[in-house]
Design an enzyme around this catalytic site. Structure first.
Site, PDB file in Angstrom:
ATOM      1  N   HIS A  91       0.823  -1.218   0.000  1.00  0.00           N
ATOM      2  CA  HIS A  91       0.000   0.000   0.000  1.00  0.00           C
ATOM      3  C   HIS A  91       0.855   1.266   0.000  1.00  0.00           C
ATOM      4  O   HIS A  91       0.360   2.341  -0.352  1.00  0.00           O
ATOM      5  CB  HIS A  91      -0.909   0.042   1.224  1.00  0.00           C
ATOM      6  CG  HIS A  91      -1.988  -0.992   1.221  1.00  0.00           C
ATOM      7  ND1 HIS A  91      -2.808  -1.208   0.134  1.00  0.00           N
ATOM      8  CD2 HIS A  91      -2.386  -1.873   2.180  1.00  0.00           C
ATOM      9  CE1 HIS A  91      -3.657  -2.187   0.424  1.00  0.00           C
ATOM     10  NE2 HIS A  91      -3.416  -2.607   1.645  1.00  0.00           N
ATOM     11  N   ASP A 124      -2.358 -10.666  -2.246  1.00  0.00           N
ATOM     12  CA  ASP A 124      -2.948 -10.145  -1.012  1.00  0.00           C
ATOM     13  C   ASP A 124      -4.416  -9.809  -1.276  1.00  0.00           C
ATOM     14  O   ASP A 124      -4.785  -9.436  -2.391  1.00  0.00           O
ATOM     15  CB  ASP A 124      -2.182  -8.890  -0.581  1.00  0.00           C
ATOM     16  CG  ASP A 124      -2.598  -8.365   0.785  1.00  0.00           C
ATOM     17  OD1 ASP A 124      -1.861  -8.596   1.752  1.00  0.00           O
ATOM     18  OD2 ASP A 124      -3.659  -7.725   0.881  1.00  0.00           O
ATOM     19  N   ASP A 138      -3.903 -12.853   3.623  1.00  0.00           N
ATOM     20  CA  ASP A 138      -5.172 -12.470   4.238  1.00  0.00           C
ATOM     21  C   ASP A 138      -6.374 -12.871   3.389  1.00  0.00           C
ATOM     22  O   ASP A 138      -7.513 -12.614   3.770  1.00  0.00           O
ATOM     23  CB  ASP A 138      -5.207 -10.980   4.564  1.00  0.00           C
ATOM     24  CG  ASP A 138      -4.620 -10.111   3.474  1.00  0.00           C
ATOM     25  OD1 ASP A 138      -4.303 -10.640   2.396  1.00  0.00           O
ATOM     26  OD2 ASP A 138      -4.459  -8.896   3.703  1.00  0.00           O
TER      27      ASP A 138
END
Length: 543
Positions: free
Chosen positions: A28, A68, A161
């Site tokens: 990010h 992800d 995740d």
């Protein structure tokens, strides 16, 4: 910088492959901003290091695969115009409502200039995606394109995740699923692969998934497991949309997928109210299943990082009625002038009372003050209405309404004015933008109101947190009964982007257009036919 060292050793051939178990994650993080638990973009730094600092190693093309559950917005921006890097991200998106809650992760974001076609996003429309969904994307998008691209090295932004059991991701990928995905990638770049750890918030899920991947890289043990499930129908829709968008860049994506393949699909995913933040928990099947130990571990991660400007939810914002600013701004009335779907009163009340109406893909939480507007009136203004962008997280694919911030006497836009408090206007501003903000202060306070209603300026881009958002520009339109009239639209720089073609101009989706028509008809401004013609003209008239 362990990940640089290990990536260089794989590039040199000293190691066949590697796993960099690093914290914090990085995908990010943008060039000048930490974001979403990420401080430095580990994968992007490693790729740049090889391409720019170590040309003698002969690594000229790098494939970055980001599995992800969240979109790798930072990595995407680093290589937006760079054809040396093929960036591939598969992630929960839900039309922009899932973190990082922007349009960056939509499938239409394909890169720019020499990098056009080298940015591939596969945005899930729902949670609960599992092995079958990911395998379908590998087989029908990633693997064919990787064959054409022929990378010299692969770096995986290996967030876990999306694993079954993760409390934040809400997806169902098994260790077997990760092993298969990685095994398919080993057919490229002579097996030169570096996995760099990203997200993952269930220690057991992360441990089992990483172990399965390491065993694949070591080739010590055959892959055990199977998957008899079919992909969701929405998965096939997304795959086909991605293939169509990128077919001009990658010939292997040009063919239509056969019906006998796409007809094999799981039942539709049940609608889930999703989180827009990395730091909000989602749990589909067992609300109390997260162990006390995991809660403590998550708290150890979240608490210190929360001091690094981690996002807070709209619900926190709406619940903060005790804040001094709310009390102060609740005493000030403004007219909120609407020009898009909020022309329909029932839709606008979703921002005040909460809920959703027909055609909307997600509900809203409403304002801290759920009192309906004190008055409603209609006026026309000399501003240009048009439709831009290619989707909205509320309505799905299709453009949404914008107003040129600058007035022009030759233009005419119908606007419905709602008399609400400045506190409510702030809550609408937040919900329109799905923004991050500090609950201790408003986005648009009395000082901003005084500024925007003065001689100059007549518009104001509010709060630095709204710099990426679509409706972060508050425009002053005059007064009615000595009460200021405010609207919110795009910035002037975005307006120039729409004119130049840098930002997409796109006709609205049917449900979105219908909400505008209902507002104009129920407000007794236009007939059904005239309202449709009004939208048609706004959609087709050149800027």
């Amino acid at each position: 910088m362990f990940h640089l060292s290990v990536t260089e050793r794989v590039a040199k051939g000293e190691l066949d492959s590697a796993v960099a178990i690093i914290r914090p994650p990085g995908h990010h993080a943008e060039q000048d901003e930490a974001m979403g638990f990420c401080l430095y973009n580990n994968v992007a730094i490693a790729a740049r290091f090889l391409l720019d600092e170590k040309p003698e190693l002969g690594i000229n093309k790098i494939l970055i695969v980001d599995w992800d559950v969240h979109h790798g917005n930072g990595t995407q921006k680093m290589f937006w115009k760079d054809p040396r890097v093929l960036f591939f991200s598969v992630h929960r998106h839900e039309f922009g409502s899932f973190y990082p809650a922007t349009d960056d992760g939509f499938y239409t974001m394909i890169g720019e200039g020499p990098g056009a076609g080298y940015n591939i996003n596969v945005p899930w429309e729902n949670g609960r995606c599992g092995d079958a969904d990911y395998f379908a994307v590998w087989d029908h998008i990633l693997v064919p394109v990787a064959k054409e691209f022929n990378p010299d090295l692969i770096i995986v932004s290996a967030g876990f995740d999306a694993a079954a059991g993760d409390p934040l991701g809400g997806c169902r990928v098994t260790p077997y699923g990760y092993a298969v995905m990685l095994k398919k990638l080993m057919d490229f770049a002579h097996g030169k692969i570096v996995l760099a750890l990203e997200g993952g918030y269930n220690l057991e899920s992360v441990a089992n998934s990483v172990l399965a991947c390491v065993e694949v890289l070591l080739e010590d043990d055959p892959i055990h497991g199977s998957s008899e499930a079919y992909p969701f129908e929405s998965t096939w829709s997304v795959i086909q949309a991605v293939r169509q968008k990128l077919s001009s860049f990658w010939p292997s994506l040009a063919d239509e997928l056969p019906d006998k393949l796409t007809n094999k699909k799981a039942p539709p995913a049940a609608y889930i109210l999703t989180s827009s933040s990395d730091s909000e928990e989602e749990d589909y099947e067992a609300p109390n299943a997260i162990s006390k130990h995991l809660e403590e571990v998550l708290q150890d991660v979240i608490e210190p990082l929360s001091k690094l400007k981690i996002n807070e939810s709209i619900q926190d914002h709406a619940a903060s009625n005790s804040n001094t600013w709310r009390s102060e701004l609740s005493k000030v009335d403004v007219w909120y002038a609407t020009f898009g779907s909020n022309l329909w009163l029932k839709r606008f009340l979703c921002y005040v009372e909460g809920g959703q109406v027909e055609g909307m893909k997600k509900p809203y939480l409403g304002s801290g003050d759920k009192t309906p507007p004190k008055e409603i009136m209609w006026k026309t203004f000399p501003h240009r209405l048009f439709f831009g962008r290619e989707f909205t997280h509320t309505w799905g694919p299709g453009g949404v309404a914008f107003l040129n911030p600058k007035s022009n006497i030759q233009d005419k836009t119908y606007m419905c004015l709602y008399r609400i408090t400045l506190e409510q206007f702030n809550d609408v501003l937040v919900q329109e933008n799905v923004a991050s903000f500090a609950t201790s202060s408003p986005l648009f306070d009395l000082a901003a109101l005084n500024s925007v209603t003065s001689e100059e300026p007549h518009s104001l881009q509010v709060h630095t947190e709204l710099k990426r958002c679509w409706y972060g520009n508050v425009v002053y339109l005059g007064k009615e009964s000595n009460i200021p009239i405010l609207t919110m639209t795009c910035t002037q720089s975005d307006m120039e982007g729409f004119k130049s073609g840098e930002l997409a101009v796109c006709a609205p989706a049917k449900n979105y257009a219908n909400s505008i028509v209902r507002g104009l008809v129920e407000g007794k401004q236009l007939s059904q036919e005239a309202a449709m013609a009004y939208i048609q003209e706004a959609s087709t008239k050149p800027l």
